[in-house]
Motif scaffolding. Sequence first.
Motif, PDB file in Angstrom:
ATOM      1  N   ALA A 171       0.513  15.933   5.439  1.00  0.00           N
ATOM      2  CA  ALA A 171       0.951  17.291   5.055  1.00  0.00           C
ATOM      3  C   ALA A 171       2.150  17.215   4.106  1.00  0.00           C
ATOM      4  O   ALA A 171       2.261  17.988   3.151  1.00  0.00           O
ATOM      5  CB  ALA A 171       1.311  18.109   6.297  1.00  0.00           C
ATOM      6  N   CYS A 172       3.034  16.260   4.350  1.00  0.00           N
ATOM      7  CA  CYS A 172       4.221  16.098   3.493  1.00  0.00           C
ATOM      8  C   CYS A 172       3.810  15.629   2.098  1.00  0.00           C
ATOM      9  O   CYS A 172       4.222  16.207   1.086  1.00  0.00           O
ATOM     10  CB  CYS A 172       5.155  15.089   4.170  1.00  0.00           C
ATOM     11  N   MET A 173       2.960  14.597   2.051  1.00  0.00           N
ATOM     12  CA  MET A 173       2.590  14.030   0.739  1.00  0.00           C
ATOM     13  C   MET A 173       1.738  14.999  -0.079  1.00  0.00           C
ATOM     14  O   MET A 173       1.919  15.131  -1.284  1.00  0.00           O
ATOM     15  CB  MET A 173       1.840  12.708   0.934  1.00  0.00           C
ATOM     16  N   TRP A 174       0.801  15.705   0.578  1.00  0.00           N
ATOM     17  CA  TRP A 174      -0.011  16.679  -0.168  1.00  0.00           C
ATOM     18  C   TRP A 174       0.878  17.790  -0.737  1.00  0.00           C
ATOM     19  O   TRP A 174       0.544  18.402  -1.738  1.00  0.00           O
ATOM     20  CB  TRP A 174      -1.089  17.310   0.709  1.00  0.00           C
ATOM     21  N   SER A 175       2.012  18.054  -0.093  1.00  0.00           N
ATOM     22  CA  SER A 175       2.900  19.127  -0.571  1.00  0.00           C
ATOM     23  C   SER A 175       3.805  18.660  -1.703  1.00  0.00           C
ATOM     24  O   SER A 175       4.175  19.449  -2.568  1.00  0.00           O
ATOM     25  CB  SER A 175       3.776  19.642   0.583  1.00  0.00           C
ATOM     26  N   LEU A 176       4.167  17.357  -1.702  1.00  0.00           N
ATOM     27  CA  LEU A 176       5.154  16.879  -2.679  1.00  0.00           C
ATOM     28  C   LEU A 176       4.528  16.259  -3.919  1.00  0.00           C
ATOM     29  O   LEU A 176       5.181  16.178  -4.959  1.00  0.00           O
ATOM     30  CB  LEU A 176       6.073  15.829  -2.029  1.00  0.00           C
ATOM     31  N   LEU A 177       3.288  15.749  -3.789  1.00  0.00           N
ATOM     32  CA  LEU A 177       2.694  14.967  -4.884  1.00  0.00           C
ATOM     33  C   LEU A 177       1.549  15.703  -5.563  1.00  0.00           C
ATOM     34  O   LEU A 177       0.862  16.518  -4.942  1.00  0.00           O
ATOM     35  CB  LEU A 177       2.154  13.645  -4.323  1.00  0.00           C
ATOM     36  N   LYS A 178       1.319  15.358  -6.841  1.00  0.00           N
ATOM     37  CA  LYS A 178       0.144  15.843  -7.561  1.00  0.00           C
ATOM     38  C   LYS A 178      -0.393  14.700  -8.424  1.00  0.00           C
ATOM     39  O   LYS A 178       0.307  13.683  -8.610  1.00  0.00           O
ATOM     40  CB  LYS A 178       0.487  17.064  -8.408  1.00  0.00           C
ATOM     41  N   ALA A 179      -1.594  14.842  -8.946  1.00  0.00           N
ATOM     42  CA  ALA A 179      -2.183  13.806  -9.792  1.00  0.00           C
ATOM     43  C   ALA A 179      -1.211  13.483 -10.929  1.00  0.00           C
ATOM     44  O   ALA A 179      -0.630  14.395 -11.532  1.00  0.00           O
ATOM     45  CB  ALA A 179      -3.525  14.279 -10.331  1.00  0.00           C
ATOM     46  N   GLY A 180      -1.056  12.198 -11.208  1.00  0.00           N
ATOM     47  CA  GLY A 180      -0.147  11.766 -12.284  1.00  0.00           C
ATOM     48  C   GLY A 180       1.237  11.398 -11.785  1.00  0.00           C
ATOM     49  O   GLY A 180       2.015  10.774 -12.503  1.00  0.00           O
ATOM     50  N   ASP A 181       1.561  11.774 -10.541  1.00  0.00           N
ATOM     51  CA  ASP A 181       2.862  11.409  -9.968  1.00  0.00           C
ATOM     52  C   ASP A 181       2.833   9.964  -9.473  1.00  0.00           C
ATOM     53  O   ASP A 181       1.761   9.398  -9.192  1.00  0.00           O
ATOM     54  CB  ASP A 181       3.216  12.315  -8.772  1.00  0.00           C
ATOM     55  N   HIS A 182       4.016   9.422  -9.309  1.00  0.00           N
ATOM     56  CA  HIS A 182       4.180   8.055  -8.792  1.00  0.00           C
ATOM     57  C   HIS A 182       4.863   8.095  -7.433  1.00  0.00           C
ATOM     58  O   HIS A 182       5.853   8.808  -7.251  1.00  0.00           O
ATOM     59  CB  HIS A 182       5.033   7.250  -9.795  1.00  0.00           C
ATOM     60  N   LEU A 183       4.314   7.340  -6.486  1.00  0.00           N
ATOM     61  CA  LEU A 183       4.919   7.181  -5.159  1.00  0.00           C
ATOM     62  C   LEU A 183       5.396   5.740  -5.043  1.00  0.00           C
ATOM     63  O   LEU A 183       4.607   4.805  -5.208  1.00  0.00           O
ATOM     64  CB  LEU A 183       3.863   7.478  -4.076  1.00  0.00           C
TER      65      LEU A 183
END
Length: 401
Positions: free
Chosen positions: A94-106
């Motif tokens: 739930a945290c990652m789906w809220s903070l990240l989008k395609a093209g982002d880097h983790l």
Amino acid sequence: MSCNEHAGFATRQIHAGHQDLSAVGPLATPIFQTSTFVFQDTAQGAARFAGEEQGYIYTRLGNPNGNEVGAKVANLEGAEMGLVMGSGMGAVSACMWSLLKAGDHLLADKTLYGCTFAYFMHGLTRFGVEVTLIDFADLDAIKASLRDNTAVVYFESETNPDLKIVDIPAIVKIVKDHNPATKIVVDNTFATPVLLRPIELGVDIVLHSATKYLNGHGDVIAGMLCGSAEDMTNVLMVGVKDMTGSVIGPFEAFLINRGLKTLDIRVNKHCQSAMKIATFLEGHPAVKRTLYPGLASHPQHALAEKLFHGGFGGMIAFELDCSKDRAAEFINHLELCSLAVSLGDAETLIEHPASMTHSTYTPEELAEAGIGEGMIRLSVGLEDPEDIIADLKAQLDKIKK
Ligand code: LCS
């Protein structure tokens, strides 16, 4: 029944978040076993949906039992707001789906709980998120790996399963100097807010598998997130409400709240017993290596002393000086330690990370993450430590014969 912000940790773990039910007067918050909440009229329903009026709508969006746990753990972690979820993995996703989008880097540590690793490497990458895993003990490597599109930096404050301690203040400085907008998310499951409070050190979001020490009784699966009201509202309205539906039931939230009332007593006992058991293991000739942050031999012992308050946790990792089959025999013959994954329970649990909790890693990835084939993980319970030592000793002594 309420407490102010200056109250001590033990007072807050009992009273923080308690709701005003003075019309009825229960000591323990009753279980609000309801899926939905009745509006007085259409105007009130519309106002609640529009966010113009506070109040309950539907249990996926909030329920008094879950909200009490959220408020309590946020208070203990020093955060503005907390959310309790259906599992630790529900909190991670739930945290990652809220903070990240395609093209982002983790950017994440290379040693992670096995399902967190699988979600990052095999889940998020399918949706166009770039993921880099490096050793978070190497501060230069962190500096070199941050990119313009690094949206999230993620690590476990004490890593599962090898108990590495991560230098949170140093990493906060490096990441925020690079880009103040990059979110730092820390999984604080092993340390708990009794021992370590990452938000006080500048981290944005703290995560827990509440299945573990927060509940403490081995009978619930749950997760937690704590952070600013803005970040938590984003996670609730995007990651929880729409993208995962990772919701906790009222009864499970009630049990977590009950467990939390004894959190510091339990964690302190886990710490004291783990120190005794780790010292015993380190001194036994059949044990090749013992990893426990409280031991002077631990690679980050000095850092653990600096960051941890009053103890070094209840988790120990060790390796035996024998073959793989002999090590399996050792585990299979223990009488008091239960062969089970999970941790943080009253019962002492033992498991083999390479074939169990971290079997999502390939053999090469395990080697890269420093999770040896011979590593055994012990979650020290609340039994008398002398009995656990006797159980371990009886089987260890046989290895040297
Ligand atoms: N984070 C950490 C550090 C964990 O250890 C776990 C579960 C999770 C997140 C996920 O939480 P869950 O969804 O299970 O509530 N760790 C487990 C372990 O080491 N043994 O069994 C589960």
